[in-house]
Scaffold this motif. Structure first.
Motif, short mmCIF file in Angstrom:
data_model
loop_
_atom_site.label_atom_id
_atom_site.label_comp_id
_atom_site.label_asym_id
_atom_site.label_seq_id
_atom_site.Cartn_x
_atom_site.Cartn_y
_atom_site.Cartn_z
N ALA A 173 0.79 -1.19 -0.36
CA ALA A 173 -0.12 -0.23 0.06
C ALA A 173 1.15 1.58 0.06
N ALA A 174 2.13 1.19 0.50
CA ALA A 174 2.93 2.57 0.55
C ALA A 174 3.35 2.17 -0.63
N SER A 175 3.32 1.50 -1.76
CA SER A 175 4.34 1.83 -2.42
C SER A 175 4.04 3.09 -3.34
N PRO A 176 5.63 3.64 -4.06
CA PRO A 176 4.65 4.58 -5.13
C PRO A 176 4.11 4.15 -5.92
N ASN A 177 4.99 3.44 -6.72
CA ASN A 177 4.20 2.62 -8.00
C ASN A 177 2.62 2.43 -8.37
N LEU A 178 1.82 2.28 -6.70
CA LEU A 178 0.62 2.08 -6.84
C LEU A 178 0.26 2.86 -6.56
N SER A 179 0.27 4.13 -7.02
CA SER A 179 -0.70 5.22 -7.20
C SER A 179 0.08 5.66 -8.87
N SER A 180 1.29 5.48 -8.83
CA SER A 180 1.46 5.48 -10.14
C SER A 180 1.21 4.52 -11.68
N GLU A 181 0.23 3.36 -11.48
CA GLU A 181 -0.22 2.51 -12.12
C GLU A 181 -1.53 3.17 -11.71
N LEU A 182 -2.54 3.79 -10.78
CA LEU A 182 -3.93 4.36 -10.66
C LEU A 182 -3.95 5.56 -11.52
N VAL A 183 -3.00 6.40 -11.75
CA VAL A 183 -2.89 7.41 -12.60
C VAL A 183 -3.25 6.59 -14.03
N ASP A 184 -2.07 5.64 -14.57
CA ASP A 184 -1.93 5.07 -15.51
C ASP A 184 -3.44 4.44 -16.20
N ALA A 185 -3.92 3.83 -15.32
CA ALA A 185 -5.03 3.11 -15.66
C ALA A 185 -6.66 4.04 -15.46
N ILE A 186 -6.53 4.66 -15.14
CA ILE A 186 -7.52 6.75 -15.20
C ILE A 186 -7.27 6.27 -16.97
N ILE A 187 -5.85 6.79 -16.98
CA ILE A 187 -5.78 7.34 -18.24
C ILE A 187 -6.55 6.62 -19.39
N ASP A 188 -5.56 5.29 -19.02
CA ASP A 188 -5.88 4.24 -19.84
C ASP A 188 -7.77 4.11 -20.22
N SER A 189 -8.13 3.73 -18.83
CA SER A 189 -9.39 4.18 -19.60
C SER A 189 -10.66 4.59 -20.04
N TYR A 190 -10.01 6.34 -19.78
CA TYR A 190 -10.71 7.13 -20.02
C TYR A 190 -10.19 6.82 -21.55
N ALA A 191 -9.61 6.83 -22.44
CA ALA A 191 -9.02 6.78 -23.28
C ALA A 191 -10.25 5.48 -24.22
N ALA A 192 -9.66 4.02 -24.14
CA ALA A 192 -10.75 3.08 -24.00
C ALA A 192 -11.92 3.83 -23.89
N HIS A 193 -12.73 4.13 -23.00
CA HIS A 193 -14.22 4.17 -22.91
C HIS A 193 -14.48 5.61 -24.15
N SER A 194 -13.32 6.26 -23.92
CA SER A 194 -13.83 7.44 -24.22
C SER A 194 -13.87 6.71 -26.81
N ALA A 195 -13.09 6.29 -26.90
CA ALA A 195 -12.56 5.75 -28.26
C ALA A 195 -14.03 5.13 -28.37
N MET A 196 -14.15 3.84 -27.45
CA MET A 196 -15.42 2.91 -27.43
C MET A 196 -16.87 3.66 -27.92
N SER A 197 -17.21 5.45 -26.72
CA SER A 197 -18.71 5.67 -27.20
C SER A 197 -18.90 6.32 -28.15
N LYS A 198 -17.32 7.16 -28.64
CA LYS A 198 -17.10 7.14 -30.06
C LYS A 198 -17.58 6.66 -30.92
N GLN A 199 -16.91 5.64 -30.89
CA GLN A 199 -17.22 4.89 -32.80
C GLN A 199 -18.78 4.09 -32.35
N ALA A 200 -19.24 3.92 -31.13
CA ALA A 200 -20.73 3.51 -31.06
C ALA A 200 -21.73 4.98 -31.45
N LEU A 201 -21.42 5.93 -31.38
CA LEU A 201 -21.77 6.90 -31.35
C LEU A 201 -22.50 7.55 -33.05
#
Length: 175
Positions: free
Chosen positions: A111-139
């Motif tokens: 829980a104290a690992s600095p990598n945990l926070s950076s991996e969370l930010v990467d996950a947020i960015i990846d999920s935002y990009a993926a959901h935005s791309a899928m939503s755009k294509q679907a619309l």
């Protein structure tokens, strides 16, 4: 009686036209029900002394309560839980770095690992990009919308779940 419909074989009574117009609750006094053998359970003596025993439900309610403190706006509980416990969690579970750190450290160290926070930010960015791309294509594509509806109706059991006969029983649960 005029509203009751009887079939010729009278398999049952059709009450679809009958409407409840009033009801009455009356006390018939206290009654003592004595069990036939077996252990006696102590009575519930105060409001709130019972509790949820299903640990999954308790955990889900705690998660929803915390997420409600984090996110504001017109976002449903299902959307919050699906995003955090589904999308973000699965992206973090896919991190080889975090898997290695979890295997080699105690929970507190992990829980104290600095990598945990950076991996969370990467996950947020990846999920935002993926959901935005899928939503755009679907619309932008009726073909994708049609295929999504077909998938939701067939494999997703949308109709069955909405009717109350699907795996989720018609209520809102995280996916």
């Amino acid at each position: 009686m005029p509203l009751l419909k009887f079939g010729r074989e009278r398999e049952g009574v059709d009450l679809s036209e009958v409407k409840l117009t009033h009801h009455k609750i009356t006390s018939k006094g206290k009654r003592r029900i004595a069990p036939k053998g077996g252990p006696r359970l102590p009575p519930v003596t105060a409001t709130g002394t019972g509790g949820l025993r299903d640990e999954d439900k308790v955990r889900l309610l705690e998660i929803i309560e915390k997420l409600n403190d984090l996110f504001v706006g017109d976002i449903t509980d299902d959307d919050k839980v699906s995003y955090v416990m589904g999308t973000l969690r699965s992206k973090l579970l896919g991190s080889e770095l975090l898997a290695q750190q979890a295997a080699n450290n105690a929970k507190e160290q992990f829980a104290a690992s600095p990598n945990l926070s950076s991996e969370l930010v990467d996950a947020i960015i990846d999920s935002y990009a993926a959901h935005s791309a899928m939503s755009k294509q679907a619309l932008e594509s009726e073909k994708i919308q049609s295929s999504l509806l077909k998938l939701l109706l067939e494999r997703g059991q949308l109709w069955e779940t909405l009717r109350g006969g699907g795996a989720e029983g018609g209520s809102s649960h995280p996916g």
